[in-house]
Design an enzyme around this catalytic site. Structure first.
Site, PDB file in Angstrom:
ATOM      1  N   HIS A 133      12.067 -24.319  16.973  1.00 48.85           N
ATOM      2  CA  HIS A 133      12.699 -23.414  16.019  1.00 48.85           C
ATOM      3  C   HIS A 133      11.904 -23.449  14.710  1.00 48.85           C
ATOM      4  CE1 HIS A 133      14.804 -27.339  15.296  1.00 48.85           C
ATOM      5  NE2 HIS A 133      14.415 -27.050  14.068  1.00 48.85           N
TER       6      HIS A 133
HETATM    7  C1  T46 Z   1      13.999 -30.028  12.539  1.00 46.24           C
HETATM    8  C2  T46 Z   1      13.623 -31.091  13.492  1.00 46.24           C
HETATM    9  C3  T46 Z   1      12.493 -31.938  12.982  1.00 46.24           C
HETATM   10  C4  T46 Z   1      23.735 -31.063  12.525  1.00 46.24           C
HETATM   11  O1  T46 Z   1      24.946 -30.833  12.726  1.00 46.24           O
HETATM   12  N1  T46 Z   1      23.314 -31.455  11.287  1.00 46.24           N
HETATM   13  C5  T46 Z   1      22.006 -31.731  11.024  1.00 46.24           C
HETATM   14  O2  T46 Z   1      21.678 -32.081   9.884  1.00 46.24           O
HETATM   15  C6  T46 Z   1      21.042 -31.573  12.078  1.00 46.24           C
HETATM   16  C7  T46 Z   1      19.585 -31.845  11.827  1.00 46.24           C
HETATM   17  C8  T46 Z   1      21.491 -31.180  13.309  1.00 46.24           C
HETATM   18  N2  T46 Z   1      22.813 -30.924  13.520  1.00 46.24           N
HETATM   19  C9  T46 Z   1      23.257 -30.524  14.853  1.00 46.24           C
HETATM   20  C10 T46 Z   1      22.749 -29.179  15.350  1.00 46.24           C
HETATM   21  C11 T46 Z   1      22.658 -29.397  16.859  1.00 46.24           C
HETATM   22  O3  T46 Z   1      23.914 -29.130  17.451  1.00 46.24           O
HETATM   23  O4  T46 Z   1      22.771 -31.504  15.779  1.00 46.24           O
HETATM   24  C12 T46 Z   1      22.383 -30.890  16.987  1.00 46.24           C
HETATM   25  C13 T46 Z   1      20.919 -31.196  17.285  1.00 46.24           C
HETATM   26  O5  T46 Z   1      20.091 -30.461  16.364  1.00 46.24           O
HETATM   27  P1  T46 Z   1      18.741 -29.728  16.809  1.00 46.24           P
HETATM   28  O6  T46 Z   1      18.853 -29.282  18.219  1.00 46.24           O
HETATM   29  O7  T46 Z   1      18.402 -28.695  15.792  1.00 46.24           O
HETATM   30  O8  T46 Z   1      17.715 -30.952  16.743  1.00 46.24           O
HETATM   31  P2  T46 Z   1      16.139 -30.946  16.854  1.00 46.24           P
HETATM   32  O9  T46 Z   1      15.732 -32.350  17.073  1.00 46.24           O
HETATM   33  O10 T46 Z   1      15.647 -29.926  17.817  1.00 46.24           O
HETATM   34  O11 T46 Z   1      15.652 -30.471  15.395  1.00 46.24           O
HETATM   35  C14 T46 Z   1      15.901 -31.284  14.277  1.00 46.24           C
HETATM   36  C15 T46 Z   1      16.421 -30.450  13.088  1.00 46.24           C
HETATM   37  O12 T46 Z   1      17.574 -29.696  13.478  1.00 46.24           O
HETATM   38  C16 T46 Z   1      15.380 -29.484  12.603  1.00 46.24           C
HETATM   39  O13 T46 Z   1      15.779 -28.963  11.341  1.00 46.24           O
HETATM   40  O14 T46 Z   1      13.169 -29.512  11.825  1.00 46.24           O
HETATM   41  O15 T46 Z   1      14.706 -31.940  13.894  1.00 46.24           O
END
Ligand code: T46
Length: 135
Positions: free
Chosen positions: A52
């Site tokens: 993303h």
């Molecule tokens: C990024 C990379 C490096 C939250 O509720 N609060 C938060 O602060 C974050 C980061 C995530 N979430 C929730 C959203 C999703 O339901 O946790 C779940 C996992 O998040 P996501 O799939 O976006 O995780 P990654 O590892 O793909 O990405 C993360 C960050 O979201 C993103 O901003 O740059 O790490």
């Protein structure tokens, strides 16, 4: 210009072990106010994350333990780096597509973020990302 912008944190370690202080300010390592800190850990081998971009968010990712491979893509070119040092942060600007691969078993990735969590700030579709950066 390279997409890879490192932020070097001074190590204050001594014979007792390492110590890094993260300070915020225009003349400090972190040039934005940190509104949120999160960390990724206990990652499964072979599982990738990210895929993303963010419309407004700026972040610095620091690998506190282990390593992982980060891919950055601004729609014009793609670069990749290994995050494997607790004294080197990777600045990830807004509107940069990121992917994280090849997490080592013990990887702990700390992320300093300029904004609170907002799902509306995410661009999770690559075609949409490409159309936004081509405007
Ligand atoms: C990024 C990379 C490096 C939250 O509720 N609060 C938060 O602060 C974050 C980061 C995530 N979430 C929730 C959203 C999703 O339901 O946790 C779940 C996992 O998040 P996501 O799939 O976006 O995780 P990654 O590892 O793909 O990405 C993360 C960050 O979201 C993103 O901003 O740059 O790490």
């Amino acid at each position: 210009m390279s997409l890879v912008q490192w932020v070097d944190f001074q190590t204050l370690g001594d014979e007792r072990g390492g110590l890094v202080a993260v300070e915020i300010g225009l003349d400090k390592a972190v040039p934005f106010d940190i509104k949120r800190v999160y960390y990724i850990y206990r990652t499964e081998s072979g599982v990738s994350r990210g895929y993303h971009a963010h419309k407004k968010l700026k972040q610095i990712a620091i690998c506190l333990a282990g390593k992982c491979r980060m891919v950055l893509d601004n729609g014009k070119h793609r670069e990749e780096v290994w995050l494997d040092s607790p004294t080197k942060g990777l600045m990830i600007q807004d509107m940069v597509w990121r992917e994280m691969h090849d997490f080592s078993e013990n990887c702990v990735l700390l992320v300093l973020a300029s904004e609170h969590y907002d799902e509306l700030d995410y661009v999770r579709n690559y075609d949409e990302f490409m159309s936004l950066v081509s405007q």
